[in-house]
Each structure stands twice: as structure tokens, then as C-alpha cells.
Design an enzyme around this catalytic site. Structure first.
Site, PDB file in Angstrom:
ATOM      1  N   THR A 130      12.032  -7.653 -10.921  1.00  0.00           N
ATOM      2  CA  THR A 130      11.664  -8.836 -10.844  1.00  0.00           C
ATOM      3  C   THR A 130      10.282  -9.262 -10.125  1.00  0.00           C
ATOM      4  O   THR A 130      10.142  -8.954  -8.823  1.00  0.00           O
ATOM      5  CB  THR A 130      12.708 -10.088 -10.411  1.00  0.00           C
ATOM      6  OG1 THR A 130      13.718  -9.875 -11.340  1.00  0.00           O
ATOM      7  CG2 THR A 130      12.391 -11.339 -10.628  1.00  0.00           C
TER       8      THR A 130
ATOM      9  N   GLY B 204       0.864  -1.234  -0.081  1.00  0.00           N
ATOM     10  CA  GLY B 204       0.090   0.213  -0.102  1.00  0.00           C
ATOM     11  C   GLY B 204       0.865   1.315   0.118  1.00  0.00           C
ATOM     12  O   GLY B 204       0.571   2.257  -0.765  1.00  0.00           O
TER      13      GLY B 204
ATOM     14  N   CYS C 232       1.138   2.728  12.409  1.00  0.00           N
ATOM     15  CA  CYS C 232       2.351   3.175  11.910  1.00  0.00           C
ATOM     16  C   CYS C 232       2.426   4.550  13.140  1.00  0.00           C
ATOM     17  O   CYS C 232       3.568   4.989  13.141  1.00  0.00           O
ATOM     18  CB  CYS C 232       2.318   3.863  10.725  1.00  0.00           C
ATOM     19  SG  CYS C 232       1.622   2.611   9.388  1.00  0.00           S
TER      20      CYS C 232
ATOM     21  N   GLN D 237      -7.808  -0.500   3.596  1.00  0.00           N
ATOM     22  CA  GLN D 237      -8.551  -1.268   4.419  1.00  0.00           C
ATOM     23  C   GLN D 237      -9.947  -1.701   3.901  1.00  0.00           C
ATOM     24  O   GLN D 237     -10.450  -2.724   4.736  1.00  0.00           O
ATOM     25  CB  GLN D 237      -8.944  -0.252   5.570  1.00  0.00           C
ATOM     26  CG  GLN D 237      -7.718   0.351   6.173  1.00  0.00           C
ATOM     27  CD  GLN D 237      -6.989  -0.912   7.181  1.00  0.00           C
ATOM     28  OE1 GLN D 237      -7.940  -1.549   7.745  1.00  0.00           O
ATOM     29  NE2 GLN D 237      -5.898  -0.593   7.815  1.00  0.00           N
TER      30      GLN D 237
ATOM     31  N   HIS E  65      -1.801  -7.549   2.844  1.00  0.00           N
ATOM     32  CA  HIS E  65      -1.617  -8.230   3.968  1.00  0.00           C
ATOM     33  C   HIS E  65      -2.746  -7.806   5.092  1.00  0.00           C
ATOM     34  O   HIS E  65      -2.766  -8.260   6.159  1.00  0.00           O
ATOM     35  CB  HIS E  65      -0.394  -7.811   4.799  1.00  0.00           C
ATOM     36  CG  HIS E  65      -0.132  -6.406   5.094  1.00  0.00           C
ATOM     37  ND1 HIS E  65      -0.156  -6.053   6.380  1.00  0.00           N
ATOM     38  CD2 HIS E  65       0.329  -5.226   4.562  1.00  0.00           C
ATOM     39  CE1 HIS E  65       0.273  -4.641   6.455  1.00  0.00           C
ATOM     40  NE2 HIS E  65       0.421  -4.280   5.337  1.00  0.00           N
TER      41      HIS E  65
HETATM   42  C1  LIG Z   1      -5.220   3.046   4.672  1.00  0.00           C
HETATM   43  C2  LIG Z   1      -3.932   2.418   4.566  1.00  0.00           C
HETATM   44  N1  LIG Z   1      -2.998   2.748   3.593  1.00  0.00           N
HETATM   45  C3  LIG Z   1      -1.959   2.425   3.312  1.00  0.00           C
HETATM   46  C4  LIG Z   1      -1.280   1.467   4.123  1.00  0.00           C
HETATM   47  C5  LIG Z   1       0.212   0.977   3.970  1.00  0.00           C
HETATM   48  O1  LIG Z   1       0.115  -0.099   3.304  1.00  0.00           O
HETATM   49  P1  LIG Z   1       1.317  -1.216   3.384  1.00  0.00           P
HETATM   50  O2  LIG Z   1       1.719  -1.514   4.959  1.00  0.00           O
HETATM   51  O3  LIG Z   1       1.192  -2.470   2.587  1.00  0.00           O
HETATM   52  O4  LIG Z   1       2.671  -0.695   2.961  1.00  0.00           O
HETATM   53  C6  LIG Z   1      -2.122   0.935   5.215  1.00  0.00           C
HETATM   54  C7  LIG Z   1      -1.440  -0.169   6.385  1.00  0.00           C
HETATM   55  O5  LIG Z   1      -1.036   0.182   7.548  1.00  0.00           O
HETATM   56  C8  LIG Z   1      -3.384   1.496   5.598  1.00  0.00           C
HETATM   57  O6  LIG Z   1      -4.055   0.959   6.483  1.00  0.00           O
END
Ligand SMILES: Cc1ncc(COP(=O)(O)O)c(C=O)c1O
Length: 406
Positions: free
Chosen positions: A251, A71, A337, A193, A215
Site C-alpha cells: 500500500t 534511497g 551512517c 544528495q 528527506h
Molecule cells: C548518497 C546517499 N545514498 C543513499 C542514502 C540512503 O537514503 P535513505 O536514508 O533515504 O535510505 C543516503 C542517505 O544517507 C545518501 O546520502
């Protein structure tokens, strides 16, 4: 002690069936999808089958799906890729598109985005772009009037989080898509999400770019996708051997991509939504019986089926999370995060929560693997933890109110 995992907004357990389909791509079918021999062709076939699965799930065409590392990368690619491709352009060179790309430099997003969107936008501001961060109301819905008024002749893109990672509010894509089409600006959504939890249809919702990842839906980490509508003016993100339609070289992570597609296939079953909704509502009803507790975000069908976020007056979400952990329950306070910073969540601030309410917040996010028994266990231990913490809290008044009501 059994672990009860209620942090599925951060990441999910990989489904055993996903692991099963991934395994051969490590040990038997490990070819490079660019190789001409049979192992290479097997990998290429698997890659294209996966691309079709992802494309179909959002009503797109296969050659509009680019695989990425997740993401964060897809959001960076979408926002910076559009920004730079449309900044200095004299005229659109793309035939078959109605877009006029005349030296634009303005991006619109919201105050409740994931950090990877907000920080991409902040970086763009340091590099000659202007960004408008739109307000949301107290339930987390984008103010559509403010959004439309913010669009100027310089606007390249509107980038919106579909289902919010902290409070679960789901935006009305059709209405935002209509505004973007009317004003001829690109529309990107971050659907990390919401994917498989609510419908995404790139045609009906007029989406130009869609960020997806694996994930959050019981697939492996480190893999995602970006839908890019045909004709979109965007830069090549990663330069190299020309993989992914020349837009993102490197790749391909075949085992991860195969696992991602399997997770999508399994996740699209609507019965999972019904199951999670039932558990979410059981959890919400139970928690709201605890006095001086409120639900953050909105209710029912405009909320992600697996998201609940509460504020407990007079106590810290961090403390509740710590005690829950001791009882085998994984939870979170805001997005995973932002837990590194001690600042209250920008999302909770944007919906008008006070510092104290934001600090007293707890996010519980479900998956299809959770059960009613687990929810009842969590409700039981949570009640005890809140009682104890309020009793210990210096805000005695609140503790007393709590005692009286119980
Ligand atoms: C709304 C949202 N966007 C982006 C991300 C980031 O995705 P990734 O963990 O695959 O980099 C997350 C994950 O925490 C998310 O909840």
C-alpha cells in the site's frame, strides 16, 4: 540557545509547506489508492499527480517512476534487481530494446559509494557476482579510463553516486552515460544528495535508473523513488498485490509521497542553489583562513552547493563536532551512517587522505534555510574550538604553528 543545523547531508527539516499539503492525507483523505470509492480515488489521483511531478523533474515519463521507502531501498532495488534479472537470461525478452542480456554477472561501481550501494555489492559478491570498485582521483572524480577498461562482455551495470554525500564531488554524468551507451551496459545513479541541487536529465545523461529520496530535500523521511527506463530488464522487487506497475507491491505511503512531490516542487527553484553556493563559499573561505586546514573534495561548480568538508591538522573531527554541539551547531564527521564505526571514512581514504587527515575531518552541510549570520557565528566559534583543541593537543608543534600564524 538557538540550534544552527549544518548537517543537511544527513537529513533536513521538513518544510512547513510540505507538512501542510501532507496533513489532509492523514485525517481526511486517508483512503487506500487501490480502493474504488471516492476516498480511494482521491488517494490514487494524489499518487499519480506526485508521480508526474517527480517524473518531470528528471525529464522522465510518469510510468517510469516507482515509489519506494527511500534511497536505501531504491539502491538495493536497482542493483540487485538488475543483477538477478540479467544473470541467467538466455536472451533479452524485451522488445524494443537494443540490450543483449546474455548470462552476465559483473557490476561496476566506485570506492566512494554510500554504504547501501557498497553493501549491496558485497552481498552480490557472496551470491555469485563479480564487482569492480573503481578508483577516484584526489578530488573524488571517477577515473573514466579505468571505468571504460573495466567493462567486459559480462558487465550488467555501472552504478555511480552522482553527488557524493561526504565530499560533495559531482560526477560528469554525460561522459559516464556515453561510455555506458557505447558498451551497452545499464547506468544507475544514486542522486540522493544531488537531487534538486544540480540538473538530472535521464535523456541527456543516458540514465537507465535513478535513485531519489525525499528527506534530503525538506520532505518527509521514509519515502523515495526509483526511475526505471522503459524496457529495462529488472526483477519484481516486492511481491504482493501488484502495486507500482507490479514491481514493488505494498500500500502506497500517500501522505509521504504527496510531501515528497511538494518538496521537489519547492526545491526546484534555482535561487536556492545560488543561496547555498554563496553560504558554502563564505564558510569555506572563512575556515581555510585557519592554518593547517584543508578542503576535502573539489571546488566551485563541480561540488554540491551545500557541501563543505575540511580536515584540521592535529585534532579530531569528533572533538570539534562535540564542542560545536555545545555551542548549538550540528555538524558531522563523514556520513551519518558510518559514524557508528570508528574506522576512518572509506570516501576520505579513497581520495588519498591519511588516517590522521581523515580523523581530523568535519562535514558541514547547508540548506536553503541557513543564513549568513549563522555562517559567521559558526566561523567564530569554530576558530575558538580549533585553537583550544590544538593547544590541548599532544602535537605541540602544530599548536605552535597555529599560535604563530594567529
Ligand atoms: C548518497 C546517499 N545514498 C543513499 C542514502 C540512503 O537514503 P535513505 O536514508 O533515504 O535510505 C543516503 C542517505 O544517507 C545518501 O546520502
Amino acid at each position: 540557545m538557538k540550534t544552527i543545523y549544518l548537517d543537511n547531508g544527513a537529513t533536513t527539516m521538513v518544510d512547513e509547506r510540505v507538512i501542510r499539503v501532507m496533513n489532509p492525507y492523514f485525517s481526511e483523505k486517508y483512503g487506500n489508492a487501490s480502493s474504488m470509492h471516492s476516498l480511494g480515488r482521491d488517494a490514487k489521483d494524489a499518487l499519480e499527480r506526485a508521480r508526474t511531478v517527480i517524473a518531470k523533474s528528471i525529464n522522465a515519463k510518469s510510468d517510469e517512476i516507482i515509489f519506494t521507502s527511500g534511497g536505501t531501498e531504491s539502491n538495493n532495488f536497482a542493483i540487485k534487481g538488475l543483477a538477478f534479472a540479467n544473470k541467467d537470461a538466455e536472451k533479452s525478452e524485451i522488445s524494443g530494446t537494443h540490450r543483449k542480456t546474455l548470462g552476465k554477472d559483473h557490476i561496476i561501481t566506485t570506492k566512494i559509494e554510500h554504504d547501501c550501494v557498497l553493501n549491496s555489492c558485497k552481498w552480490l559478491e557472496k551470491n555469485g557476482f563479480n564487482v569492480t570498485y573503481i578508483d577516484v582521483d584526489k578530488e573524488g572524480f571517477v577515473d573514466l579510463k579505468k571505468l571504460e577498461n573495466a567493462i567486459t562482455s559480462k558487465t550488467i551495470l555501472v552504478s555511480i553516486i552522482h553527488g557524493n554525500n561526504e565530499i560533495g564531488t559531482i560526477q560528469d554524468l554525460e561522459k559516464i552515460g556515453e561510455i555506458c551507451r557505447k558498451h551497452d551496459v545499464y547506468f544507475h545513479i544514486d542522486a540522493c544528495q544531488s537531487y534538486t541541487k544540480t540538473d538530472i536529465d535521464v535523456k541527456k545523461q543516458n540514465l537507465d535508473l535513478v535513485t531519489l529520496n525525499s528527506h534530503k530535500i525538506h520532505g518527509p523521511k521514509g519515502v523515495g523513488a526509483l526511475y526505471i527506463r522503459k524496457g529495462t530488464r529488472i526483477i519484481e522487487w516486492q511481491h504482493g498485490g501488484g502495486h507500482e506497475f507490479n514491481l514493488r507491491s505494498g500500500t502506497e505511503n500517500i501522505s509521504g509521497i504527496v510531501g515528497f512531490a511538494e518538496a521537489v516542487k519547492l526545491g526546484m527553484d534555482k535561487k536556492h542553489i545560488a543561496h547555498m553556493t554563496k553560504l558554502r563559499d563564505r564558510l569555506t573561505d572563512g575556515v581555510l583562513k585557519i592554518p593547517n586546514t584543508k578542503l576535502n573534495g573539489t571546488k566551485a561548480d563541480k561540488r554540491l552547493c551545500n557541501n563543505a568538508n575540511f580536515s584540521f591538522r592535529g585534532i579530531e573531527g569528533e572533538a570539534i563536532g562535540g564542542y560545536l554541539d555545545q555551542k548549538g551547531v550540528c555538524s558531522s564527521t563523514g556520513s551519518a551512517c558510518s559514524e557508528k564505526t570508528l574506522e576512518p571514512s572509506h570516501v576520505l581514504k579513497a581520495i588519498g587522505l591519511s588516517h590522521e587527515e581523515a580523523n581530523g575531518s568535519l562535514r558541514l552541510t547547508l540548506s536553503r534555510f541557513n543564513t549568513e549570520e549563522e555562517i559567521d557565528y559558526v566561523l567564530n566559534v569554530l576558530l575558538g574550538i580549533v585553537k583550544k583543541l590544538r593547544f590541548m593537543s599532544p602535537l605541540g608543534g602544530i599548536a605552535n604553528v597555529f599560535k604563530k600564524n594567529n
